[in-house]
Write an enzyme that holds these catalytic residues in place. Structure first.
Site, PDB file in Angstrom:
ATOM      1  N   GLU A   1       0.809  -1.221   0.000  1.00  0.00           N
ATOM      2  CA  GLU A   1       0.000   0.000   0.000  1.00  0.00           C
ATOM      3  C   GLU A   1       0.837   1.263   0.000  1.00  0.00           C
ATOM      4  O   GLU A   1       0.481   2.241  -0.659  1.00  0.00           O
ATOM      5  CB  GLU A   1      -0.960   0.020   1.194  1.00  0.00           C
ATOM      6  CG  GLU A   1      -2.118  -0.962   1.089  1.00  0.00           C
ATOM      7  CD  GLU A   1      -1.748  -2.347   1.568  1.00  0.00           C
ATOM      8  OE1 GLU A   1      -0.614  -2.520   2.068  1.00  0.00           O
ATOM      9  OE2 GLU A   1      -2.585  -3.263   1.448  1.00  0.00           O
TER      10      GLU A   1
ATOM     11  N   HIS B   1     -10.702  -4.545  10.515  1.00  0.00           N
ATOM     12  CA  HIS B   1     -11.393  -4.394   9.223  1.00  0.00           C
ATOM     13  C   HIS B   1     -12.756  -3.721   9.404  1.00  0.00           C
ATOM     14  O   HIS B   1     -13.652  -3.928   8.581  1.00  0.00           O
ATOM     15  CB  HIS B   1     -11.624  -5.756   8.563  1.00  0.00           C
ATOM     16  CG  HIS B   1     -10.404  -6.417   7.999  1.00  0.00           C
ATOM     17  ND1 HIS B   1      -9.388  -6.895   8.784  1.00  0.00           N
ATOM     18  CD2 HIS B   1     -10.032  -6.689   6.721  1.00  0.00           C
ATOM     19  CE1 HIS B   1      -8.448  -7.441   8.016  1.00  0.00           C
ATOM     20  NE2 HIS B   1      -8.822  -7.323   6.757  1.00  0.00           N
TER      21      HIS B   1
HETATM   22  C1  TPP Z   1      -2.245  -4.215   4.774  1.00  0.00           C
HETATM   23  C2  TPP Z   1      -3.245  -5.117   4.169  1.00  0.00           C
HETATM   24  N1  TPP Z   1      -3.517  -5.012   2.852  1.00  0.00           N
HETATM   25  C3  TPP Z   1      -4.446  -5.804   2.280  1.00  0.00           C
HETATM   26  C4  TPP Z   1      -5.123  -6.737   2.995  1.00  0.00           C
HETATM   27  C5  TPP Z   1      -6.202  -7.594   2.360  1.00  0.00           C
HETATM   28  N2  TPP Z   1      -5.736  -8.982   2.175  1.00  0.00           N
HETATM   29  C6  TPP Z   1      -5.954  -9.914   3.115  1.00  0.00           C
HETATM   30  S1  TPP Z   1      -5.255 -11.378   2.731  1.00  0.00           S
HETATM   31  C7  TPP Z   1      -4.686 -10.787   1.265  1.00  0.00           C
HETATM   32  C8  TPP Z   1      -3.871 -11.672   0.378  1.00  0.00           C
HETATM   33  C9  TPP Z   1      -2.693 -12.246   1.083  1.00  0.00           C
HETATM   34  O1  TPP Z   1      -1.951 -13.050   0.250  1.00  0.00           O
HETATM   35  P1  TPP Z   1      -0.692 -13.819   0.818  1.00  0.00           P
HETATM   36  O2  TPP Z   1       0.159 -12.889   1.587  1.00  0.00           O
HETATM   37  O3  TPP Z   1      -0.062 -14.531  -0.301  1.00  0.00           O
HETATM   38  O4  TPP Z   1      -1.312 -14.838   1.873  1.00  0.00           O
HETATM   39  P2  TPP Z   1      -2.342 -16.021   1.591  1.00  0.00           P
HETATM   40  O5  TPP Z   1      -3.704 -15.438   1.693  1.00  0.00           O
HETATM   41  O6  TPP Z   1      -2.055 -16.565   0.253  1.00  0.00           O
HETATM   42  O7  TPP Z   1      -2.088 -16.995   2.681  1.00  0.00           O
HETATM   43  C10 TPP Z   1      -5.042  -9.450   1.100  1.00  0.00           C
HETATM   44  C11 TPP Z   1      -4.708  -8.635  -0.070  1.00  0.00           C
HETATM   45  C12 TPP Z   1      -4.825  -6.806   4.383  1.00  0.00           C
HETATM   46  N3  TPP Z   1      -5.455  -7.657   5.182  1.00  0.00           N
HETATM   47  N4  TPP Z   1      -3.878  -6.002   4.928  1.00  0.00           N
END
Ligand code: TPP
Ligand code: MG
Lengths: 331, 338
Positions: free
Chosen positions: B70, B139
């Site tokens: 971000e 959230h």
């Molecule tokens: C700072 C922040 N940005 C965006 C999100 C929204 N978000 C939650 S999980 C996710 C994807 C995460 O992907 P990854 O790190 O590969 O973990 P996975 O879900 O594959 O275990 C996103 C974009 C968040 N929770 N926090």
């Protein structure tokens, strides 16, 4: 050691299987109960990734800290958090790990060294640096120290907080391990789109950390690699990065239609990259344990999860009096 | 016949129309298209709740999925805005602003003033706000007061699909940085929305219900709770005037003052935490500028000073409801001068 090809005793292998099976059963049950509308909120399941959490956590004790992610149930169970308390938490009930105040995305049990699942991507890495720093101060001279492990997804590994933490840990020579759980996706976006560099070992090198990549669906590969980086950290050898290449069996969160996946991908990973099946095949194939022994564990785990769900459903809801407590230690 | 669409579609339509009208409008965010780099469906998500679904088919590469970074992409949107583009950056949940706040409050907000009035930063940062989604402490926050506190930022938080479309188009055309707050529990809320493009000006509150007895000031989801309260009060013969602030910065205090001059009683409602929020700001301004018109002390309705709890049992108690607002109105009716 044992008269078989594995680095763990038979009892330890059975214990590892029990942990992985517990995570799997917990998550598959949540999948069903969420589908029925029993469970509120966002739920991110760890099914498919069990070998990583368990392969790493078997090297830890309660004094070692972990900072988890939004996909934290597997880390919790592997670190020894009580399954019934977790289930109550996910149902938003009193007696849950966080008294119903945190929910799936914020389960914590500080007594087990589990510093919390996290709703903010990348947020665990600096916290793990802090835990590692505290461990370093706490350690007795000449004795191995506690360690801290930060879990991060492939997507979240692109957060500034994570990258800054790699550098900080290297600069301060912290007993920290950064585990990248690379399941190929961040939400619906493929890892390769969101991360320009292919190799996390290269990335670690760029920050002055040793890095290692393993097949995260291979319990033994994880167990051995984790053993080495954790031992090094304990003995004052500093931080490392460990990438586990893995697969997730469910959507990003419950309710995700997963249309971004290739045709047949889910069937394929369930059939060919199931860490539990691989583990089972290895230990029964070597005739170290029998199918019957594993089935007995399956049966016990099923009962454990069933009792946890029953307890969660029966547990009381928090009340108005609970709403305003726990904000401060004292105000 | 008027067309009814959801707030979610109103947002989609506003972005679509502005992208068609102005080639400098681009949009970026995490999974706003979805499926990037994969072998499955492109435009698989259209944002985490599907708000931008379908825009990729029309506008292609002007919608950019981002890495989960971000600070970098919100900052890049701000930088591009300072260089002639009109980016819309989606932050998903407003709670994530902690990750990229420097780019917003030290960079975007201050360029114009620091650079002696020579810079323009026409960026829109869209984010979901509010509780009630069972999404827990990280959230579910409002955080609106954090943004109104900062000179140089404009802050919008609509309550209806009509205002949402008009205010979002205004935000995109506006030459200052705008924080556009979308209440996630209003995404499905439907209302009349013209198909044609139109703007709703900043700094104009709307009187959504006329009344002579008490003024209730709210924004976002709380406007609907205030209307519920007004319906309850009407049964008791109390006529509440309900004011929807619509934009929090700039703030239309004149409409509030006029209403209080008429009713003499004020209830300020805010879903944000109670200390130093929009409700306290309105109260202070009314106390300073219309003290003589007040017949009773001002009432405030907010959540308690606690993080948003996960358990639905607690979250439902956390969010101010219509009955609570009605109670506050009754309290002020019983107090003070007649
Ligand atoms: C700072 C922040 N940005 C965006 C999100 C929204 N978000 C939650 S999980 C996710 C994807 C995460 O992907 P990854 O790190 O590969 O973990 P996975 O879900 O594959 O275990 C996103 C974009 C968040 N929770 N926090
Ligand atoms: Mg991932």
């Amino acid at each position: 050691m044992a008269d078989h090809p594995f680095p763990l005793s038979k009892d330890e292998l059975l214990a590892a299987y029990r942990r992985m099976r517990t995570i799997r059963e917990f998550e598959e049950r949540l999948h069903i109960d969420f589908g029925r509308g029993d469970i509120p909120g966002f739920v991110h399941l760890y099914a498919g990734e069990e070998a990583a959490a368990v392969g790493i956590m078997l090297h830890l004790h309660d004094g070692d800290r972990i900072a988890s992610t939004h996909r934290g149930h597997g880390h919790c169970i592997a670190k020894g958090v009580d399954v019934t308390a977790m289930m109550k938490e996910i149902y938003g009930k009193k007696g849950g790990s966080c008294e119903g105040k945190g929910g799936s995305m914020h389960i914590a049990d500080l007594s087990k060294g589990m510093m919390g699942a996290n709703g903010i991507l990348g947020a665990g890495a600096p916290l793990a640096c802090g835990a590692a720093l505290a461990a370093k101060y706490r350690a007795k001279k000449g004795q191995p120290s506690d360690v801290a492990i930060s879990f991060v997804g492939d997507g979240a590994s692109n957060q500034g907080t994570f990258l800054e933490s790699l550098n900080l840990a290297a600069v301060w020579d912290l007993p920290a391990i950064f585990v990248v759980e690379n399941n190929g996706y961040a939400e619906s976006t493929s890892r390769d789109y969101g991360t320009a560099v292919d190799s996390y070992v290269d990335r670690a090198a760029g920050f002055g950390l040793p890095g290692v990549t393993v097949d995260g669906t291979d319990f033994f590969a994880v167990y051995e690699a984790a053993g080495e980086v954790i031992r090094r950290a304990r003995e004052g050898g500093g931080p490392s990065l460990l990438e586990c290449k893995m697969v997730r069996f469910h959507g990003h969160f419950e309710g995700d239609a997963q249309t971004y996946r290739a045709k047949g991908e889910l069937e394929d990973i369930r059939a060919n990259r199931d860490c539990l099946s691989t583990f089972k095949a290895a230990i029964t194939g070597a005739k170290v344990v029998t199918d019957a022994e594993l089935q007995a564990i399956d049966h016990e785990v099923l009962g454990l999860i069933e009792r946890a769900v029953t307890a969660a459903k029966a547990a009381p809801l928090p009340t108005a009096a609970d709403l305003t407590t726990d904000v401060y230690v004292r105000y | 016949m008027a067309r009814k669409i959801s707030m979610k579609l109103a947002i989609n339509e506003a972005i679509d129309q502005e992208m068609s009208r102005d080639p400098t409008v681009i949009m970026m965010g995490e999974d706003i298209v979805g499926g990037a780099g994969g072998e499955g469906e492109k435009d698989a998500w259209g944002g985490v709740l599907g708000v931008t679904k379908g825009l990729y088919a029309k506008h292609g590469d002007r919608l950019l999925d981002t890495p989960l970074s971000e600070s970098a992409y919100i900052g890049a949107a701000i930088g591009a805005a300072a260089c002639g583009m009109r980016p819309i950056a989606e932050l998903m949940f407003i709670d994530f602003m902690g990750v990229c706040f420097d780019q917003i409050f030290n960079q975007a907000a201050k360029f114009r003033y620091m650079f002696g009035g020579k810079a323009e930063t026409p960026v829109v940062i869209r984010a979901m706000v509010g509780a009630g989604f069972r999404a827990a402490a990280q959230h579910s926050q409002m955080l609106t007061p954090l943004f109104t506190h900062i000179p140089g930022l404009k802050v919008v938080c609509p309550s209806t699909p009509y205002d949402t479309k008009g205010l979002l188009i205004q935000s995109i055309r506006d030459n200052d940085p705008v924080i556009f707050c979308e209440h996630k529990n209003l995404y499905g809320f439907e209302g009349d929305v013209p198909e044609k493009s139109y703007t709703v000006p900043f700094g104009e509150a709307s009187v959504v219900r006329d009344g002579k007895d008490v003024s209730i000031v709210a924004y976002g989801l709380m406007v609907h709770r205030a209307l519920e309260a007004a319906a309850l009060l009407a049964k008791e013969g109390i006529e509440a005037e309900v004011i929807d602030l619509r934009t929090l910065s700039p703030l239309d205090i004149d409409t509030v003052l006029e209403s209080v001059e008429k009713t003499g009683r004020l209830v300020c409602v805010d879903e944000a935490s109670p200390r130093c929020n929009i409700a306290t700001d309105i109260s202070a301004q009314v106390a300073m500028q219309a003290f003589g018109a007040l017949k009773a002390q001002i009432e405030m309705v907010t959540p308690p000073h606690v993080p948003v709890p996960f358990s639905p049992a607690l979250e439902d108690l956390y969010i101010p409801g219509g009955p609570q607002i009605a109670d506050a109105a009754r309290r002020t009716m019983k107090k003070g001068k007649t």
